[in-house]
Design a protein around this motif. Sequence first.
Motif, short mmCIF file in Angstrom:
data_model
loop_
_atom_site.label_atom_id
_atom_site.label_comp_id
_atom_site.label_asym_id
_atom_site.label_seq_id
_atom_site.Cartn_x
_atom_site.Cartn_y
_atom_site.Cartn_z
N ASN A 3 -44.16 -43.81 38.96
CA ASN A 3 -43.06 -44.72 38.62
C ASN A 3 -41.75 -43.95 38.59
OD1 ASN A 3 -44.71 -46.88 38.28
ND2 ASN A 3 -44.99 -46.53 36.07
N LEU A 4 -40.67 -44.65 38.88
CA LEU A 4 -39.37 -43.97 38.89
C LEU A 4 -38.64 -44.14 37.56
CD1 LEU A 4 -38.01 -44.82 42.45
CD2 LEU A 4 -39.66 -43.09 41.75
N LEU A 5 -37.65 -43.30 37.34
CA LEU A 5 -36.85 -43.37 36.12
C LEU A 5 -35.76 -44.41 36.26
CD1 LEU A 5 -36.34 -39.59 35.34
CD2 LEU A 5 -37.97 -41.18 34.31
N ILE A 62 -31.00 -37.31 38.26
CA ILE A 62 -32.01 -38.36 38.22
C ILE A 62 -32.50 -38.74 39.63
CG2 ILE A 62 -30.71 -40.53 38.31
CD1 ILE A 62 -32.39 -40.46 35.32
N TYR A 63 -31.59 -38.65 40.60
CA TYR A 63 -31.97 -39.03 41.97
C TYR A 63 -32.95 -38.01 42.55
CZ TYR A 63 -28.03 -42.12 41.28
OH TYR A 63 -27.18 -43.07 40.76
N GLU A 64 -32.70 -36.73 42.24
CA GLU A 64 -33.62 -35.69 42.71
C GLU A 64 -34.99 -35.88 42.06
OE1 GLU A 64 -33.18 -33.50 45.14
OE2 GLU A 64 -31.30 -34.59 45.34
N ILE A 65 -34.98 -36.18 40.77
CA ILE A 65 -36.24 -36.36 40.05
C ILE A 65 -36.97 -37.59 40.59
CG2 ILE A 65 -37.27 -36.75 37.77
CD1 ILE A 65 -34.84 -35.25 36.58
N ASN A 66 -36.22 -38.66 40.83
CA ASN A 66 -36.85 -39.87 41.36
C ASN A 66 -37.45 -39.64 42.74
OD1 ASN A 66 -36.73 -41.62 39.24
ND2 ASN A 66 -34.80 -42.58 39.84
N LYS A 67 -36.78 -38.81 43.55
CA LYS A 67 -37.33 -38.53 44.88
C LYS A 67 -38.68 -37.83 44.74
CE LYS A 67 -33.22 -37.11 46.72
NZ LYS A 67 -32.47 -36.25 47.64
N ALA A 68 -38.74 -36.88 43.79
CA ALA A 68 -40.00 -36.15 43.57
C ALA A 68 -41.06 -37.10 43.02
CB ALA A 68 -39.77 -34.99 42.62
N ILE A 75 -32.57 -37.33 30.42
CA ILE A 75 -32.07 -36.59 31.59
C ILE A 75 -30.55 -36.71 31.65
CG2 ILE A 75 -32.10 -36.49 34.13
CD1 ILE A 75 -34.77 -35.56 32.93
N ALA A 76 -30.04 -37.92 31.45
CA ALA A 76 -28.59 -38.13 31.52
C ALA A 76 -27.88 -37.27 30.46
CB ALA A 76 -28.26 -39.60 31.32
N LEU A 77 -28.50 -37.15 29.30
CA LEU A 77 -27.89 -36.37 28.20
C LEU A 77 -28.20 -34.88 28.33
CD1 LEU A 77 -28.86 -38.89 25.40
CD2 LEU A 77 -26.51 -38.27 26.00
N GLU A 78 -28.98 -34.53 29.34
CA GLU A 78 -29.38 -33.14 29.59
C GLU A 78 -30.03 -32.53 28.34
OE1 GLU A 78 -26.45 -30.87 31.67
OE2 GLU A 78 -26.18 -32.44 33.17
N LEU A 79 -30.96 -33.26 27.76
CA LEU A 79 -31.66 -32.78 26.58
C LEU A 79 -32.66 -31.68 26.95
CD1 LEU A 79 -32.49 -36.09 24.63
CD2 LEU A 79 -30.41 -34.71 24.58
N SER A 80 -32.89 -30.78 26.00
CA SER A 80 -33.93 -29.77 26.21
C SER A 80 -35.29 -30.47 26.11
CB SER A 80 -33.83 -28.71 25.11
OG SER A 80 -34.17 -29.30 23.87
N ASN A 116 -29.03 -43.94 35.57
CA ASN A 116 -29.47 -44.94 36.55
C ASN A 116 -29.97 -46.21 35.84
OD1 ASN A 116 -29.69 -45.49 39.34
ND2 ASN A 116 -31.92 -45.20 39.30
N ILE A 117 -29.31 -46.51 34.73
CA ILE A 117 -29.70 -47.67 33.91
C ILE A 117 -28.67 -48.77 34.08
CG2 ILE A 117 -29.95 -48.47 31.50
CD1 ILE A 117 -32.28 -46.73 32.12
N ASP A 118 -29.16 -49.98 34.18
CA ASP A 118 -28.32 -51.15 34.32
C ASP A 118 -27.45 -51.35 33.07
OD1 ASP A 118 -28.27 -53.74 36.03
OD2 ASP A 118 -28.28 -54.38 33.94
N ARG A 119 -26.18 -51.78 33.30
CA ARG A 119 -25.25 -51.97 32.18
C ARG A 119 -25.80 -52.98 31.17
NH1 ARG A 119 -21.30 -55.66 32.40
NH2 ARG A 119 -21.29 -55.57 34.67
N LYS A 120 -26.46 -54.05 31.67
CA LYS A 120 -26.96 -55.10 30.75
C LYS A 120 -28.03 -54.53 29.83
CE LYS A 120 -26.20 -58.87 33.92
NZ LYS A 120 -26.88 -59.13 35.18
#
Length: 331
Positions: A327-329, A314-320, A273-278, A246-250
Amino acid sequence: MPLYIVKQDITKMEVDAIVNAANSSLLGGGGVDGCIHRAAGRKLLEECKTLGGCPTGDAKITKGYNLPCKFVIHTVGPRYTDGTKGEAEYLRSCYEKSLALAKEYGCGSVAFPLISSGVYGYPKDEALFIATDAIKAFLRDNDMTVYLVFIKKFDYKIDEDLYWELDDYITCIEKAVPPCAANCAESADDDDTFDMIFCRESMDVFSEDSELETVIACIDESFSQMLLRKIDERGMSDSECYKKANIDRKLFSKIRGDVNYRPSKPTVIAFAIALELSLEETGEMLLKAGFALSHSNKFDLIIEYFIKHGVYDIYEINKALFAFDQNLLGA
Ligand code: AR6
């Protein structure tokens, strides 16, 4: 490109287009429709009169007049009865048709209210699920910044079980952390303290070796280098990664182009989160930017909960995070 959830009056949004939850006459009404017409002024109604109404699930576009946006996209959500009258399909279609219109008119940013979730009675959680699902599908193939706008803080709730599970998790951990450990964790998260610890360690090494250059030559990989390496290791493309984060391309280009880029903590976590890191890998990546996950911080505990449960949406996490007023991710 990203989807943001924000708390705001939609008539104040400085975007290319805002979406109106209208009725099929398109001649104004209550709720967000009334707010938009009041803020846009009489000329909006005059243009709406020329449109000949709009069927449920469809969308039409007008100018924004006195609003800070260029366009208003009027869409007609379904009235909710019992969920068996095609309500979900109609609601999804509102988002799809509105986004298609925004794209046709060259909009780079668009803001939606939660359509049908007021006067039309759609259960908010279900309406939110359809909204995020439809917007996410659109953003997979399109460059646009989309905002989902809530007028009130707790205009929606996340799944009730999840809410209480998270609440328990936060409370249990807060109670389990002895005061001293809590202080240490907090210190690790505090920029100044971190710098102090870092300085002390550097001094020790320096006095032992007396070779500052050697120390500097051994500098570890930076956040940016680690991020790019992990993207490669996972066989992801850059765009897959920043979209999932959910990061802007710029912003991603900036990080890619600057080996010493210093990201914010939510940005690092969004990539983790995007990389699904432990949890351990997330900690390592955070450390690259001078941060840590702390048990004294609600935001961190929520992140920890989701990573531990293998939930990397990320959307589920942001909702929580939104439900717990954090603050949101993402950028
Ligand atoms: N900014 C953002 N969201 C808002 C705002 C605002 N200024 N005002 C309300 N909301 P509704 P519907 C939220 O009832 O359910 C009208 O009379 C609100 O909290 O506006 O699609 C039309 O003419 C809710 O979550 O739209 C139709 O007859 C969401 O916007 C009918 O209501 C949608 O609530 C449409 O009903």
